[in-house]
Design an enzyme around this catalytic site. Structure first.
Site, PDB file in Angstrom:
ATOM      1  N   LYS A 191      35.398  50.842  18.165  1.00 47.24           N
ATOM      2  CA  LYS A 191      35.020  49.708  17.305  1.00 47.24           C
ATOM      3  C   LYS A 191      34.141  50.150  16.148  1.00 47.24           C
ATOM      4  O   LYS A 191      34.154  49.532  15.072  1.00 47.24           O
ATOM      5  CB  LYS A 191      34.332  48.620  18.136  1.00 47.24           C
ATOM      6  N   THR A 248      30.421  43.964  15.596  1.00 47.29           N
ATOM      7  CA  THR A 248      30.153  45.147  14.783  1.00 47.29           C
ATOM      8  C   THR A 248      30.819  45.059  13.416  1.00 47.29           C
ATOM      9  O   THR A 248      30.279  45.546  12.420  1.00 47.29           O
ATOM     10  CB  THR A 248      30.623  46.410  15.526  1.00 47.29           C
TER      11      THR A 248
END
Length: 331
Positions: A191, A248
């Protein structure tokens, strides 16, 4: 668990020490620099990362790893991914024989392409069922501010996972247990790379369609690699997969997204590092993740393009064009 050592007094280790203390666990926070440990002892705050965050009385600080690890039945590792092996080699002999080790790190080791729990098992010489990983939408500044969130604690030993769960559960932090260590670690590592791409797209002025595409196709390539390595595909639909990825990518608090924005504005890697005063984990991990994917014959086009921008000087706009011009196929 009665006593914890948090090794790493940085942007994540510091609020995690507070979290443990808020849950009732006595914590010793290890800082690499003696002056940081001394400041925490004198003022109850970390001057470098959270000068306004008052740490609970259950948190003490030291720069002596032997003092931090003495009697700790929970050892939390919160150092940069690429420094773990070297640090842990010096700490391994100080860890209590049956302590549970928890990784907060979200990266893949350069050269070996090993996950952080694999590095821990190998370097510390411990059984895999003694090692857990904590992952999820865990933006440190929000946790420090006690904003509600959830996370996943993955461990092969269900009893240890439950013990860690109890040690970190607070009114603002809701932990779930899981036995898919591989999936949770890969979700956390990849990620960061996708968030770099998201940051580039943001700086280039692309809209929500583009960003949603990056998140969903990024999740798809993460899951492809995870399944090839034995992960449960359902993990990637949960907190350690989609949850962490969305947080994120979408948050301006994310170092990886912010770093990607600098790259998207045409700055070099060195200029982005100078502007952010740090290197985002995804910048280094994209190399190791690319190598891991190639080794297992897994197609990861977003990761490939991020690596080209970060390490081979590719223009972010050219990278987007390359992604959009790939051969069409079934989803």
């Amino acid at each position: 668990m009665k006593r914890a050592a948090v090794l790493g007094a940085g942007s994540w280790g510091t609020p995690f020490a507070k979290l443990l203390a808020d849950a009732g666990t006595e914590v010793t926070l290890w800082a690499r620099r003696p002056e940081v440990a001394q400041a925490i002892t004198a003022t109850g705050a970390n001057p470098d990362y959270f000068p306004d965050l008052r740490l609970p009385d259950l948190v003490s600080a030291t720069s002596d790893p032997a003092l931090a690890l003495a009697g700790a039945d929970l050892v939390v590792l919160a150092v940069p991914s690429q420094t773990l092996r070297a640090n842990l080699a010096g700490w391994a002999g100080l860890i209590e024989p049956d302590a549970t080790l928890v990784s907060l790190m979200k990266g893949i080791e350069l050269g070996t392409t090993k996950r952080m729990t694999e590095v821990i098992v190998e370097t510390a010489g411990v059984d895999p069922d003694r090692v857990a990983v904590l992952s999820g939408p865990n933006l440190a500044a929000e946790i420090a501010a006690e904003q509600p969130t959830a996370s996943v604690i993955a461990c092969l030993d269900a009893a240890r996972a439950a013990a860690v769960q109890k040690a970190v559960a607070t009114p603002y932090f809701r932990p779930y247990t899981n036995d898919d260590v591989v999936g949770c670690e890969l979700g956390g590592a990849v990620k960061n790379v996708i968030a770099l791409a998201y940051g580039m797209a943001t700086a280039l002025g692309f809209g929500d369609n583009t960003k949603a595409t990056l998140i969903t196709r990024g999740l798809a390539e993460t899951a492809r690699l995870g399944v090839r390595l034995g992960a449960d595909p359902l993990t990637f639909a949960g907190l350690a997969g989609l949850g962490d990825l969305v947080a994120t990518c979408a948050s301006p608090l994310s170092r990886n997204r912010t770093f990607g924005e600098h790259l998207g504005r045409g700055e070099s890697l060195e200029q982005a590092q100078a502007a952010t005063r740090s290197t985002a984990e995804g910048v280094k991990s994209c190399l190791a993740i690319r190598d891991l994917a190639r080794r297992h014959d897994v197609e990861m086009p977003i990761t490939e393009q991020v690596e080209l921008v970060c390490h081979e000087g590719a223009d972010p706009r050219v990278a987007v064009t390359a992604l959009m011009s790939r051969e069409t196929k079934s989803e």
